[in-house]
Write an enzyme that holds these catalytic residues in place. Structure first.
Site, PDB file in Angstrom:
ATOM      1  CD  GLU A 107     -42.322  64.355  -6.700  1.00 41.68           C
ATOM      2  OE1 GLU A 107     -42.344  63.876  -5.554  1.00 41.68           O
ATOM      3  OE2 GLU A 107     -42.951  65.394  -7.019  1.00 41.68           O
ATOM      4  CD  GLU A 163     -46.907  58.760  -3.829  1.00 37.40           C
ATOM      5  OE1 GLU A 163     -47.309  59.053  -2.681  1.00 37.40           O
ATOM      6  OE2 GLU A 163     -45.798  59.133  -4.277  1.00 37.40           O
ATOM      7  CE  LYS A 196     -38.682  58.559  -5.634  1.00 39.30           C
ATOM      8  NZ  LYS A 196     -39.607  59.729  -5.700  1.00 39.30           N
ATOM      9  CG  ASP A 246     -39.304  63.994  -1.584  1.00 39.02           C
ATOM     10  OD1 ASP A 246     -40.028  62.995  -1.351  1.00 39.02           O
ATOM     11  OD2 ASP A 246     -39.483  64.744  -2.564  1.00 39.02           O
ATOM     12  CB  SER A 247     -41.143  60.247   2.537  1.00 35.41           C
ATOM     13  OG  SER A 247     -40.097  59.295   2.383  1.00 35.41           O
ATOM     14  CG  ASP A 258     -37.098  61.213  -3.690  1.00 34.32           C
ATOM     15  OD1 ASP A 258     -37.245  60.771  -4.842  1.00 34.32           O
ATOM     16  OD2 ASP A 258     -37.911  61.003  -2.771  1.00 34.32           O
TER      17      ASP A 258
END
Length: 306
Positions: A157, A223, A155, A86-87, A125
Protein backbone atom coordinates in the site's frame (compact mmCIF):
# COMPACT_ATOMS: atom_id res chain seq x y z
CA UNK A 1 -1.58 -27.84 -62.03
CA UNK A 2 -4.44 -30.17 -62.91
CA UNK A 3 -8.06 -29.18 -62.37
CA UNK A 4 -8.37 -31.76 -59.58
CA UNK A 5 -5.25 -30.49 -57.84
CA UNK A 6 -6.50 -26.92 -58.07
CA UNK A 7 -9.86 -28.01 -56.65
CA UNK A 8 -8.16 -29.85 -53.75
CA UNK A 9 -5.98 -26.82 -53.00
CA UNK A 10 -9.00 -24.53 -52.92
CA UNK A 11 -10.84 -26.92 -50.60
CA UNK A 12 -7.87 -26.93 -48.23
CA UNK A 13 -7.71 -23.12 -48.26
CA UNK A 14 -11.44 -22.91 -47.52
CA UNK A 15 -11.08 -25.29 -44.56
CA UNK A 16 -8.14 -23.28 -43.22
CA UNK A 17 -10.09 -20.05 -43.62
CA UNK A 18 -13.07 -21.50 -41.75
CA UNK A 19 -10.78 -22.69 -38.96
CA UNK A 20 -9.20 -19.26 -38.66
CA UNK A 21 -12.64 -17.66 -38.31
CA UNK A 22 -13.79 -19.99 -35.54
CA UNK A 23 -14.31 -18.35 -32.19
CA UNK A 24 -12.46 -19.41 -29.07
CA UNK A 25 -14.45 -20.03 -25.82
CA UNK A 26 -13.62 -16.51 -24.75
CA UNK A 27 -15.11 -15.11 -27.96
CA UNK A 28 -11.82 -14.16 -29.61
CA UNK A 29 -11.06 -15.13 -33.22
CA UNK A 30 -8.62 -18.02 -33.52
CA UNK A 31 -5.08 -16.83 -34.09
CA UNK A 32 -5.38 -13.75 -31.87
CA UNK A 33 -3.48 -13.53 -28.56
CA UNK A 34 -5.13 -15.66 -25.84
CA UNK A 35 -7.35 -13.73 -23.47
CA UNK A 36 -6.43 -13.51 -19.82
CA UNK A 37 -9.82 -14.64 -18.51
CA UNK A 38 -10.61 -18.24 -19.32
CA UNK A 39 -7.47 -18.72 -21.34
CA UNK A 40 -5.58 -22.00 -21.42
CA UNK A 41 -1.82 -22.30 -21.36
CA UNK A 42 1.00 -24.50 -20.12
CA UNK A 43 2.51 -21.68 -18.09
CA UNK A 44 1.46 -19.17 -15.48
CA UNK A 45 0.14 -15.73 -16.30
CA UNK A 46 2.90 -13.12 -15.99
CA UNK A 47 3.06 -9.37 -15.54
CA UNK A 48 3.92 -9.16 -19.24
CA UNK A 49 0.56 -10.75 -20.06
CA UNK A 50 -1.18 -8.06 -18.01
CA UNK A 51 0.74 -5.33 -19.85
CA UNK A 52 -0.27 -6.85 -23.20
CA UNK A 53 -3.92 -6.94 -22.10
CA UNK A 54 -3.71 -3.23 -21.25
CA UNK A 55 -2.39 -2.49 -24.73
CA UNK A 56 -5.24 -4.32 -26.46
CA UNK A 57 -7.90 -2.90 -24.12
CA UNK A 58 -8.89 -6.21 -22.54
CA UNK A 59 -10.51 -6.13 -19.12
CA UNK A 60 -9.79 -8.94 -16.67
CA UNK A 61 -10.94 -10.16 -13.23
CA UNK A 62 -8.98 -10.71 -10.02
CA UNK A 63 -10.23 -12.51 -6.92
CA UNK A 64 -8.81 -13.05 -3.46
CA UNK A 65 -8.00 -16.58 -2.30
CA UNK A 66 -6.63 -17.90 0.98
CA UNK A 67 -6.49 -21.71 0.61
CA UNK A 68 -5.56 -24.32 -1.97
CA UNK A 69 -9.05 -25.71 -2.58
CA UNK A 70 -10.73 -22.36 -3.26
CA UNK A 71 -7.78 -21.28 -5.38
CA UNK A 72 -8.05 -24.43 -7.49
CA UNK A 73 -11.73 -23.70 -8.19
CA UNK A 74 -10.95 -20.17 -9.32
CA UNK A 75 -7.97 -21.38 -11.37
CA UNK A 76 -10.17 -23.90 -13.18
CA UNK A 77 -12.71 -21.13 -13.80
CA UNK A 78 -10.04 -19.19 -15.67
CA UNK A 79 -9.39 -16.36 -13.17
CA UNK A 80 -5.99 -15.06 -14.34
CA UNK A 81 -4.82 -13.28 -11.19
CA UNK A 82 -5.38 -14.23 -7.55
CA UNK A 83 -4.59 -12.00 -4.62
CA UNK A 84 -3.70 -13.50 -1.28
CA UNK A 85 -4.92 -10.36 0.41
CA UNK A 86 -4.42 -9.26 3.98
CA UNK A 87 -8.22 -9.27 3.92
CA UNK A 88 -7.61 -12.77 5.23
CA UNK A 89 -7.45 -11.07 8.60
CA UNK A 90 -11.12 -10.11 8.41
CA UNK A 91 -12.64 -13.02 6.52
CA UNK A 92 -10.38 -15.98 7.26
CA UNK A 93 -8.58 -15.43 10.56
CA UNK A 94 -11.26 -13.61 12.54
CA UNK A 95 -9.47 -10.30 13.12
CA UNK A 96 -11.43 -7.05 13.14
CA UNK A 97 -9.05 -5.41 10.65
CA UNK A 98 -6.16 -6.36 8.39
CA UNK A 99 -3.61 -4.81 10.75
CA UNK A 100 -2.88 -7.90 12.92
CA UNK A 101 -2.00 -10.15 9.94
CA UNK A 102 1.58 -11.38 10.24
CA UNK A 103 4.17 -12.24 7.61
CA UNK A 104 4.14 -15.83 8.89
CA UNK A 105 0.39 -16.08 8.26
CA UNK A 106 0.71 -14.48 4.86
CA UNK A 107 3.52 -16.84 3.87
CA UNK A 108 1.65 -19.97 4.95
CA UNK A 109 -1.61 -19.12 3.16
CA UNK A 110 0.14 -17.78 0.07
CA UNK A 111 1.99 -21.08 -0.29
CA UNK A 112 -1.34 -22.90 -0.11
CA UNK A 113 -2.81 -20.77 -2.90
CA UNK A 114 0.27 -21.33 -5.07
CA UNK A 115 -0.04 -25.10 -4.55
CA UNK A 116 -3.71 -24.95 -5.52
CA UNK A 117 -3.12 -23.18 -8.84
CA UNK A 118 -1.45 -23.96 -12.14
CA UNK A 119 -2.12 -20.93 -14.35
CA UNK A 120 -3.02 -17.88 -12.27
CA UNK A 121 -0.51 -15.23 -11.31
CA UNK A 122 -0.52 -15.30 -7.49
CA UNK A 123 0.06 -11.95 -5.80
CA UNK A 124 0.58 -11.72 -2.03
CA UNK A 125 0.06 -8.69 0.18
CA UNK A 126 2.91 -7.41 2.29
CA UNK A 127 1.16 -7.16 5.67
CA UNK A 128 1.24 -4.14 7.95
CA UNK A 129 4.61 -3.76 9.66
CA UNK A 130 6.54 -5.76 7.09
CA UNK A 131 7.65 -2.88 4.83
CA UNK A 132 6.93 0.46 6.54
CA UNK A 133 10.45 0.73 8.01
CA UNK A 134 11.88 1.19 4.55
CA UNK A 135 13.08 -0.47 1.35
CA UNK A 136 15.43 -2.96 3.02
CA UNK A 137 12.71 -4.33 5.29
CA UNK A 138 10.35 -4.48 2.31
CA UNK A 139 12.89 -6.46 0.29
CA UNK A 140 13.47 -8.89 3.14
CA UNK A 141 9.72 -9.49 3.56
CA UNK A 142 9.00 -9.76 -0.17
CA UNK A 143 11.91 -12.14 -0.67
CA UNK A 144 10.41 -14.49 1.88
CA UNK A 145 7.05 -14.52 0.09
CA UNK A 146 8.73 -15.21 -3.25
CA UNK A 147 11.15 -17.89 -1.98
CA UNK A 148 9.12 -19.63 0.74
CA UNK A 149 5.59 -19.24 -0.65
CA UNK A 150 6.40 -19.19 -4.36
CA UNK A 151 4.26 -16.17 -5.27
CA UNK A 152 4.77 -14.40 -8.57
CA UNK A 153 4.42 -10.85 -7.23
CA UNK A 154 3.71 -8.85 -4.08
CA UNK A 155 1.39 -5.96 -3.33
CA UNK A 156 1.96 -3.08 -0.96
CA UNK A 157 0.00 0.00 0.00
CA UNK A 158 0.92 3.62 -0.51
CA UNK A 159 1.84 5.95 -3.35
CA UNK A 160 4.60 8.51 -2.95
CA UNK A 161 5.43 7.25 0.53
CA UNK A 162 6.14 3.76 -0.80
CA UNK A 163 8.15 4.81 -3.86
CA UNK A 164 11.48 3.68 -2.38
CA UNK A 165 10.15 0.28 -1.35
CA UNK A 166 8.63 -0.42 -4.76
CA UNK A 167 11.75 0.73 -6.58
CA UNK A 168 14.12 -1.52 -4.62
CA UNK A 169 11.87 -4.57 -4.96
CA UNK A 170 11.60 -4.10 -8.72
CA UNK A 171 15.36 -3.61 -9.01
CA UNK A 172 15.78 -6.90 -7.13
CA UNK A 173 13.53 -8.67 -9.65
CA UNK A 174 10.32 -8.87 -7.60
CA UNK A 175 7.21 -7.66 -9.46
CA UNK A 176 5.16 -5.20 -7.41
CA UNK A 177 1.48 -4.28 -7.51
CA UNK A 178 0.70 -0.92 -5.92
CA UNK A 179 -2.39 0.00 -3.90
CA UNK A 180 -3.71 3.54 -3.43
CA UNK A 181 -6.98 5.18 -2.45
CA UNK A 182 -8.41 3.50 0.62
CA UNK A 183 -5.52 1.58 2.09
CA UNK A 184 -6.99 -0.75 4.75
CA UNK A 185 -3.73 -0.98 6.70
CA UNK A 186 -4.18 2.73 7.43
CA UNK A 187 -7.74 2.27 8.68
CA UNK A 188 -6.89 3.82 12.05
CA UNK A 189 -5.94 7.03 10.21
CA UNK A 190 -8.19 7.08 7.14
CA UNK A 191 -11.25 5.16 8.28
CA UNK A 192 -13.42 3.32 5.74
CA UNK A 193 -14.46 6.11 3.38
CA UNK A 194 -14.05 7.21 -0.22
CA UNK A 195 -10.63 8.72 -0.97
CA UNK A 196 -9.76 11.39 -3.53
CA UNK A 197 -12.78 13.66 -3.23
CA UNK A 198 -12.01 17.34 -3.65
CA UNK A 199 -9.35 18.98 -5.82
CA UNK A 200 -6.46 18.67 -3.38
CA UNK A 201 -7.18 15.02 -2.59
CA UNK A 202 -7.61 14.22 -6.29
CA UNK A 203 -4.28 15.80 -7.17
CA UNK A 204 -2.58 13.78 -4.43
CA UNK A 205 -4.16 10.63 -5.84
CA UNK A 206 -2.76 11.42 -9.27
CA UNK A 207 0.68 12.02 -7.76
CA UNK A 208 0.47 8.73 -5.89
CA UNK A 209 -0.53 6.85 -9.04
CA UNK A 210 2.35 8.33 -11.02
CA UNK A 211 4.78 7.60 -8.18
CA UNK A 212 3.76 3.93 -8.14
CA UNK A 213 4.23 3.69 -11.90
CA UNK A 214 7.51 5.60 -11.90
CA UNK A 215 8.87 3.29 -9.20
CA UNK A 216 8.32 0.33 -11.52
CA UNK A 217 5.07 -1.27 -10.33
CA UNK A 218 3.35 -3.43 -12.97
CA UNK A 219 -0.19 -2.53 -11.84
CA UNK A 220 -2.04 -0.53 -9.19
CA UNK A 221 -5.20 -1.17 -7.18
CA UNK A 222 -7.57 1.78 -6.81
CA UNK A 223 -9.83 1.21 -3.80
CA UNK A 224 -12.85 3.35 -2.92
CA UNK A 225 -12.04 6.10 -5.42
CA UNK A 226 -14.59 8.28 -7.26
CA UNK A 227 -15.28 6.72 -10.68
CA UNK A 228 -14.32 9.88 -12.58
CA UNK A 229 -10.95 10.08 -10.82
CA UNK A 230 -10.28 6.38 -11.34
CA UNK A 231 -11.03 6.81 -15.05
CA UNK A 232 -8.54 9.68 -15.25
CA UNK A 233 -5.86 7.65 -13.48
CA UNK A 234 -6.49 4.78 -15.90
CA UNK A 235 -6.10 7.12 -18.89
CA UNK A 236 -2.80 8.63 -17.76
CA UNK A 237 -1.07 5.43 -16.64
CA UNK A 238 0.43 2.88 -19.00
CA UNK A 239 0.21 0.15 -16.33
CA UNK A 240 -3.11 -1.62 -15.60
CA UNK A 241 -5.44 -0.22 -12.96
CA UNK A 242 -7.49 -2.60 -10.82
CA UNK A 243 -10.66 -1.20 -9.34
CA UNK A 244 -12.54 -2.08 -6.19
CA UNK A 245 -15.22 0.48 -5.56
CA UNK A 246 -13.66 2.63 -8.30
CA UNK A 247 -16.20 2.46 -11.11
CA UNK A 248 -16.26 0.68 -14.46
CA UNK A 249 -13.42 2.42 -16.31
CA UNK A 250 -10.47 0.64 -14.68
CA UNK A 251 -8.60 -2.05 -16.60
CA UNK A 252 -9.55 -4.80 -14.15
CA UNK A 253 -11.82 -5.46 -11.18
CA UNK A 254 -11.11 -7.27 -7.92
CA UNK A 255 -13.43 -8.55 -5.20
CA UNK A 256 -12.90 -10.30 -1.90
CA UNK A 257 -14.20 -13.73 -2.82
CA UNK A 258 -16.20 -14.25 0.38
CA UNK A 259 -18.22 -11.14 -0.49
CA UNK A 260 -18.72 -12.36 -4.06
CA UNK A 261 -20.07 -15.78 -3.04
CA UNK A 262 -22.16 -14.57 -0.10
CA UNK A 263 -20.10 -16.11 2.68
CA UNK A 264 -19.34 -12.92 4.55
CA UNK A 265 -22.73 -12.38 6.18
CA UNK A 266 -24.00 -9.15 7.69
CA UNK A 267 -23.46 -5.81 6.02
CA UNK A 268 -21.08 -5.81 3.07
CA UNK A 269 -19.55 -2.83 1.23
CA UNK A 270 -21.70 -1.11 -1.39
CA UNK A 271 -19.22 -1.85 -4.16
CA UNK A 272 -19.49 -5.63 -3.81
CA UNK A 273 -21.91 -7.87 -5.66
CA UNK A 274 -23.14 -11.22 -4.35
CA UNK A 275 -23.25 -13.77 -7.18
CA UNK A 276 -24.46 -16.66 -5.02
CA UNK A 277 -25.28 -17.35 -1.36
CA UNK A 278 -22.85 -19.98 -0.09
CA UNK A 279 -23.48 -19.00 3.52
CA UNK A 280 -27.05 -20.24 3.22
CA UNK A 281 -26.01 -23.27 1.15
CA UNK A 282 -23.43 -24.36 3.71
CA UNK A 283 -25.80 -23.69 6.59
CA UNK A 284 -28.55 -25.75 4.97
CA UNK A 285 -26.13 -28.63 4.36
CA UNK A 286 -24.89 -28.54 7.97
CA UNK A 287 -28.46 -28.60 9.28
CA UNK A 288 -29.44 -31.48 6.99
CA UNK A 289 -26.45 -33.50 8.19
CA UNK A 290 -27.19 -32.74 11.83
CA UNK A 291 -30.87 -33.65 11.47
CA UNK A 292 -29.98 -37.04 9.99
CA UNK A 293 -27.46 -37.76 12.74
CA UNK A 294 -29.99 -36.89 15.44
CA UNK A 295 -32.70 -38.95 13.72
CA UNK A 296 -30.38 -41.94 13.28
CA UNK A 297 -30.68 -41.97 9.48
CA UNK A 298 -27.01 -41.30 8.77
CA UNK A 299 -24.91 -43.27 8.08
CA UNK A 300 -26.95 -45.76 6.07
CA UNK A 301 -25.87 -49.09 4.62
CA UNK A 302 -24.18 -47.57 1.58
CA UNK A 303 -21.96 -45.49 3.91
CA UNK A 304 -20.98 -48.48 6.09
CA UNK A 305 -18.13 -51.05 5.93
CA UNK A 306 -18.34 -54.70 7.05
Amino acid sequence: MTAQAAHDQQEQQNKQSQQNQQESPAGRPAGTPPSLYGGKSSRRVTVHDLAAAKERGERWPMLTAYDAMTASVFDEAGIPVMLVGDSMGNVHLGYETTVPVTLDEMTMLSAAVVRGTKRALVVADLPFGSYQEGPVQALRSATRLVKDAGVGAVKLEGGERSHGQIELLVQAGIPVMGHIGLTPQSVNTLGYRVQGRGEEAAQQMLRDAKAVQDAGAFAVVLELVPAELAAEVTRILHIPTIGIGAGIETDAQVLVYTDMVGLTGGKVPRFTKQYTNLRQTLGDAAKAFADEVVAGTFPQEEHTFH
